[in-house]
Motif scaffolding. Structure first.
Motif, PDB file in Angstrom:
ATOM      1  N   LEU A  77       0.825  -1.204   0.000  1.00  0.00           N
ATOM      2  CA  LEU A  77       0.000   0.000   0.000  1.00  0.00           C
ATOM      3  C   LEU A  77       0.862   1.258   0.000  1.00  0.00           C
ATOM      4  O   LEU A  77       0.529   2.251  -0.647  1.00  0.00           O
ATOM      5  CB  LEU A  77      -0.924   0.006   1.220  1.00  0.00           C
ATOM      6  N   GLN A  78       1.969   1.216   0.727  1.00  0.00           N
ATOM      7  CA  GLN A  78       2.865   2.368   0.743  1.00  0.00           C
ATOM      8  C   GLN A  78       3.448   2.625  -0.651  1.00  0.00           C
ATOM      9  O   GLN A  78       3.553   3.772  -1.092  1.00  0.00           O
ATOM     10  CB  GLN A  78       3.978   2.154   1.764  1.00  0.00           C
ATOM     11  N   SER A  79       3.834   1.556  -1.340  1.00  0.00           N
ATOM     12  CA  SER A  79       4.338   1.711  -2.716  1.00  0.00           C
ATOM     13  C   SER A  79       3.257   2.272  -3.632  1.00  0.00           C
ATOM     14  O   SER A  79       3.525   3.137  -4.470  1.00  0.00           O
ATOM     15  CB  SER A  79       4.831   0.354  -3.249  1.00  0.00           C
ATOM     16  N   ALA A  80       2.030   1.774  -3.476  1.00  0.00           N
ATOM     17  CA  ALA A  80       0.925   2.275  -4.296  1.00  0.00           C
ATOM     18  C   ALA A  80       0.660   3.749  -4.019  1.00  0.00           C
ATOM     19  O   ALA A  80       0.336   4.521  -4.930  1.00  0.00           O
ATOM     20  CB  ALA A  80      -0.339   1.450  -4.035  1.00  0.00           C
ATOM     21  N   GLY A  81       0.795   4.168  -2.760  1.00  0.00           N
ATOM     22  CA  GLY A  81       0.626   5.577  -2.427  1.00  0.00           C
ATOM     23  C   GLY A  81       1.679   6.448  -3.104  1.00  0.00           C
ATOM     24  O   GLY A  81       1.370   7.557  -3.572  1.00  0.00           O
ATOM     25  N   LEU A  82       2.892   5.950  -3.178  1.00  0.00           N
ATOM     26  CA  LEU A  82       3.955   6.708  -3.863  1.00  0.00           C
ATOM     27  C   LEU A  82       3.702   6.782  -5.364  1.00  0.00           C
ATOM     28  O   LEU A  82       4.076   7.761  -6.016  1.00  0.00           O
ATOM     29  CB  LEU A  82       5.319   6.068  -3.571  1.00  0.00           C
ATOM     30  N   ARG A  83       3.061   5.756  -5.917  1.00  0.00           N
ATOM     31  CA  ARG A  83       2.719   5.823  -7.343  1.00  0.00           C
ATOM     32  C   ARG A  83       1.629   6.873  -7.595  1.00  0.00           C
ATOM     33  O   ARG A  83       1.598   7.486  -8.666  1.00  0.00           O
ATOM     34  CB  ARG A  83       2.275   4.446  -7.845  1.00  0.00           C
ATOM     35  N   ILE A  84       0.755   7.078  -6.619  1.00  0.00           N
ATOM     36  CA  ILE A  84      -0.217   8.172  -6.740  1.00  0.00           C
ATOM     37  C   ILE A  84       0.517   9.505  -6.777  1.00  0.00           C
ATOM     38  O   ILE A  84       0.196  10.397  -7.582  1.00  0.00           O
ATOM     39  CB  ILE A  84      -1.217   8.141  -5.572  1.00  0.00           C
ATOM     40  N   LEU A  85       1.506   9.652  -5.905  1.00  0.00           N
ATOM     41  CA  LEU A  85       2.288  10.893  -5.875  1.00  0.00           C
ATOM     42  C   LEU A  85       3.016  11.109  -7.200  1.00  0.00           C
ATOM     43  O   LEU A  85       3.097  12.230  -7.711  1.00  0.00           O
ATOM     44  CB  LEU A  85       3.286  10.841  -4.715  1.00  0.00           C
ATOM     45  N   ALA A 144      -3.211  12.543 -18.518  1.00  0.00           N
ATOM     46  CA  ALA A 144      -2.493  12.476 -17.244  1.00  0.00           C
ATOM     47  C   ALA A 144      -3.450  12.441 -16.062  1.00  0.00           C
ATOM     48  O   ALA A 144      -3.205  11.748 -15.062  1.00  0.00           O
ATOM     49  CB  ALA A 144      -1.542  13.670 -17.122  1.00  0.00           C
ATOM     50  N   GLU A 145      -4.557  13.170 -16.182  1.00  0.00           N
ATOM     51  CA  GLU A 145      -5.545  13.167 -15.109  1.00  0.00           C
ATOM     52  C   GLU A 145      -6.194  11.788 -14.982  1.00  0.00           C
ATOM     53  O   GLU A 145      -6.404  11.276 -13.872  1.00  0.00           O
ATOM     54  CB  GLU A 145      -6.612  14.225 -15.359  1.00  0.00           C
ATOM     55  N   ALA A 146      -6.508  11.189 -16.126  1.00  0.00           N
ATOM     56  CA  ALA A 146      -7.076   9.834 -16.093  1.00  0.00           C
ATOM     57  C   ALA A 146      -6.071   8.837 -15.509  1.00  0.00           C
ATOM     58  O   ALA A 146      -6.450   7.927 -14.758  1.00  0.00           O
ATOM     59  CB  ALA A 146      -7.498   9.405 -17.497  1.00  0.00           C
ATOM     60  N   SER A 147      -4.792   9.016 -15.827  1.00  0.00           N
ATOM     61  CA  SER A 147      -3.755   8.143 -15.267  1.00  0.00           C
ATOM     62  C   SER A 147      -3.641   8.330 -13.754  1.00  0.00           C
ATOM     63  O   SER A 147      -3.383   7.376 -13.019  1.00  0.00           O
ATOM     64  CB  SER A 147      -2.410   8.419 -15.934  1.00  0.00           C
ATOM     65  N   TYR A 148      -3.833   9.565 -13.308  1.00  0.00           N
ATOM     66  CA  TYR A 148      -3.824   9.820 -11.862  1.00  0.00           C
ATOM     67  C   TYR A 148      -4.960   9.057 -11.179  1.00  0.00           C
ATOM     68  O   TYR A 148      -4.747   8.378 -10.164  1.00  0.00           O
ATOM     69  CB  TYR A 148      -3.958  11.316 -11.594  1.00  0.00           C
ATOM     70  N   TYR A 149      -6.158   9.145 -11.746  1.00  0.00           N
ATOM     71  CA  TYR A 149      -7.284   8.420 -11.147  1.00  0.00           C
ATOM     72  C   TYR A 149      -7.091   6.907 -11.256  1.00  0.00           C
ATOM     73  O   TYR A 149      -7.555   6.150 -10.395  1.00  0.00           O
ATOM     74  CB  TYR A 149      -8.599   8.852 -11.792  1.00  0.00           C
ATOM     75  N   ALA A 150      -6.389   6.467 -12.292  1.00  0.00           N
ATOM     76  CA  ALA A 150      -6.068   5.039 -12.397  1.00  0.00           C
ATOM     77  C   ALA A 150      -5.133   4.619 -11.270  1.00  0.00           C
ATOM     78  O   ALA A 150      -5.248   3.508 -10.732  1.00  0.00           O
ATOM     79  CB  ALA A 150      -5.434   4.734 -13.754  1.00  0.00           C
ATOM     80  N   SER A 151      -4.203   5.498 -10.898  1.00  0.00           N
ATOM     81  CA  SER A 151      -3.294   5.175  -9.791  1.00  0.00           C
ATOM     82  C   SER A 151      -4.052   5.118  -8.466  1.00  0.00           C
ATOM     83  O   SER A 151      -3.734   4.300  -7.600  1.00  0.00           O
ATOM     84  CB  SER A 151      -2.159   6.197  -9.719  1.00  0.00           C
ATOM     85  N   VAL A 152      -5.053   5.974  -8.301  1.00  0.00           N
ATOM     86  CA  VAL A 152      -5.900   5.917  -7.104  1.00  0.00           C
ATOM     87  C   VAL A 152      -6.669   4.587  -7.070  1.00  0.00           C
ATOM     88  O   VAL A 152      -6.747   3.914  -6.035  1.00  0.00           O
ATOM     89  CB  VAL A 152      -6.878   7.107  -7.061  1.00  0.00           C
ATOM     90  N   ALA A 153      -7.239   4.213  -8.216  1.00  0.00           N
ATOM     91  CA  ALA A 153      -7.970   2.948  -8.288  1.00  0.00           C
ATOM     92  C   ALA A 153      -7.041   1.756  -8.048  1.00  0.00           C
ATOM     93  O   ALA A 153      -7.436   0.773  -7.414  1.00  0.00           O
ATOM     94  CB  ALA A 153      -8.654   2.817  -9.652  1.00  0.00           C
TER      95      ALA A 153
END
Length: 538
Positions: A77-85, A144-153
């Motif tokens: 989860l921590q790695s996934a959070g960094l991918r959101i960043l 890029a915005e869609a990719s950001y929401y993909a990282s959240v998902a």
């Protein structure tokens, strides 16, 4: 003439800010493929709330604690959070491309000698702005915005998996405990049977074959115990990885529950009957160990067709399709002329024989001021299919993402159906296994009494002991399988991601480390900036 030039420049600037048009298709959320009729239901609000915190239906305080700690400490989860960043930073880059792409301040100074000293100096501020006439940069921002929401998902997809794995391994740990409890009870029973047989052999009432068969059964049951202990250790280690901590820490968490009553049932009391030894004092001690948490719920209640398209992995596929669709327009824009505005303001001066003259030889500021501005354009006329094939490539990628979206929905429906029927059928098995266990315990008690009364042979007693051991172990496994299928059902429904609504996707320790490195993150690491959105961006 000057007024016309000013109007033209102002119009070009307006085009750069607003964009003339956005090439390429506008994304439309794809329609999900049809799914099984049994899944086309709508759950009530209470069932949806239950699905969002599904682990609470087990009513197990230890499981609740493990879930809470996994959410706070899990490394995936921590790695996934960094991918959101990272995705947020990429979105910032794409957004910045809509503004002047070049803004540089440059200067130089040189001295030379040619029939005297010659000094020259230049100081200039240059800017270049490729205006987004065809929506190239606007589509880039959209992608890029869609990719950001993909990282959240994707973060939420990992969260769903982590929570399910914590519950699954916790159930595996309790199942191992229950199987161990049954094994220890049967070892105690078989030790008594073996002692009885040895007494009978020494008295000449049975053959050595009976004694050795009793010992064989006892040794085999003892030999199975280390494998069960290994299952318990493996589950504990898996929980430690999921919680990002040590097995000792997890053991302290899982062993705090009060299992004294359960352990008491492992103590068998020998009572006398007609001068012989009765092996157990309480039939209930053989019927259930009750280590595995058992949820009580209607498996049809949480079924909701809408939940299938709200699963995080399905949303990942949707957002990736959106990002790919936006890239079609960005690539199409390369086929058309790019329009730019450029400008330069600077000072340029040369002075001969400057020695001892100071600044006076450089002339006045107005004489050295250089200003230049104007429009420009460039057009890739001869690209030999390179640009068109980039568009075609992107369109094919978009279509592939649409196919992947449909596949994910169908896979979700398949997983829900498998888990649902897996639970229903396992419950039926469990009901029959419980009846079999009750019958086996009863048969064992009868065989013990009849054996001591000389009414049945030793082989009948040995057979009931063997069946008791096997039936109890299978029953414990079926209890674990039923509980695990509940976990699979809620995982298939995507339950649990709602726990992340409005929560931080970066841990406090991670933020402190990143701030300590001195990198300028602006406000991106502040508490309000690292909170996940509530729900999905539709």
């Amino acid at each position: 003439m000057r007024r016309a030039r000013h109007i033209a420049l102002a119009a070009l600037a307006g085009l750069g800010l607003t964009g003339c048009t956005k090439l390429g298709p506008d994304f439309v959320k794809p329609a999900p493929p049809p799914v099984s009729q049994e899944l086309q239901k709508k759950a009530d609000d209470k069932a949806r709330q239950e699905a969002a915190r599904w682990w609470r239906i087990f009513d197990d305080a230890v499981l609740d604690t493990l879930i809470q700690k996994a959410y706070a400490q899990n490394l995936d989860l921590q790695s996934a959070g960094l991918r959101i960043l990272q995705a947020r930073a990429a979105l910032g880059i794409a957004t910045g491309m809509r503004y002047p792409q070049k803004q540089t301040l440059s200067g130089s100074y040189a001295t030379s000698y040619q029939k005297g000293h010659i000094d020259s100096a230049n100081l200039a501020f240059d800017t270049l702005w490729e205006m987004d006439v065809w929506g190239k940069y606007a589509r880039g921002v959209e992608s890029a915005e869609a990719s950001y929401y993909a990282s959240v998902a994707s973060y939420r997809e990992i969260l769903v998996a982590v929570l399910a794995e914590v519950a699954r391994h916790y159930i595996a740990y309790r199942t191992a405990e229950e199987r161990i409890a049954y094994a220890k009870r049967n070892i105690a029973i078989q030790e008594r049977v073996t002692r009885m047989t040895e007494i009978q052999f020494n008295a000449g009432n049975v053959s050595e074959l009976d004694m050795q068969q009793s010992r064989t059964q006892l040794y085999n049951t003892r030999a199975a115990l280390p494998a069960l202990e290994l299952n318990k250790i493996a589950a504990l280690n898996a929980l430690a990885v999921l919680l990002g901590t040590t097995p000792e820490t997890v053991r302290a968490l899982v062993d705090t529950h009060d299992y004294a009553e359960r352990d008491r049932l492992n103590d068998f009391i020998a009572t006398g009957k007609k001068g012989t030894m009765q092996l157990i004092a309480d039939e209930h001690a053989l019927l259930g160990a009750d280590y595995v948490p058992e949820p009580r719920f209607d498996p049809w209640r949480p079924i909701d067709a809408q939940l299938l398209t709200q699963r995080p992995d399905v949303k990942v596929a949707e957002y990736r399709a959106h990002a790919a669709a936006a890239q079609i327009g960005a690539k199409e824009a390369l086929l058309y002329p790019s329009c730019t505005l450029f400008g330069s303001v600077g000072l340029s001066a040369t002075d001969r024989n400057p020695v001892f003259r100071g600044l006076r030889g450089w002339g006045s500021l107005g004489d050295n001021l250089v200003v230049a501005a104007g429009p420009g354009f460039s057009w890739n006329l001869f690209q030999y299919g390179r640009l068109k094939n980039q568009v075609r490539l992107q369109d094919a990628l978009f279509e592939e993402n649409l196919v992947n979206y449909s596949k994910r929905v169908l896979q979700a429906a398949s997983e829900v159906s498998n888990a649902l029927h897996g639970y229903l059928l396992t419950k039926k098995q469990l009901e029959e296994r419980k009846k079999a266990l009750e019958a086996t315990v009863r048969a064992f008690n009868i065989s013990v009494v009849q054996y001591h009364d000389g009414l049945v042979s030793y082989q009948r007693l040995l057979s009931t002991v063997e069946k008791l051991t096997l039936t109890q172990d299978i029953y414990a496994q079926m209890r674990g399988a039923a509980a695990t299928n509940v976990v699979y059902l809620y995982k298939a429904l995507g339950g649990g991601w709602q726990a992340s609504d409005g929560q931080a996707y970066l841990g406090e320790a991670t933020v402190r480390r990143m701030k300590a490195r001195g990198v300028d993150w602006g406000g991106m690491l502040e508490a309000n900036a690292t909170k996940l959105p509530v729900g999905w961006n539709e």
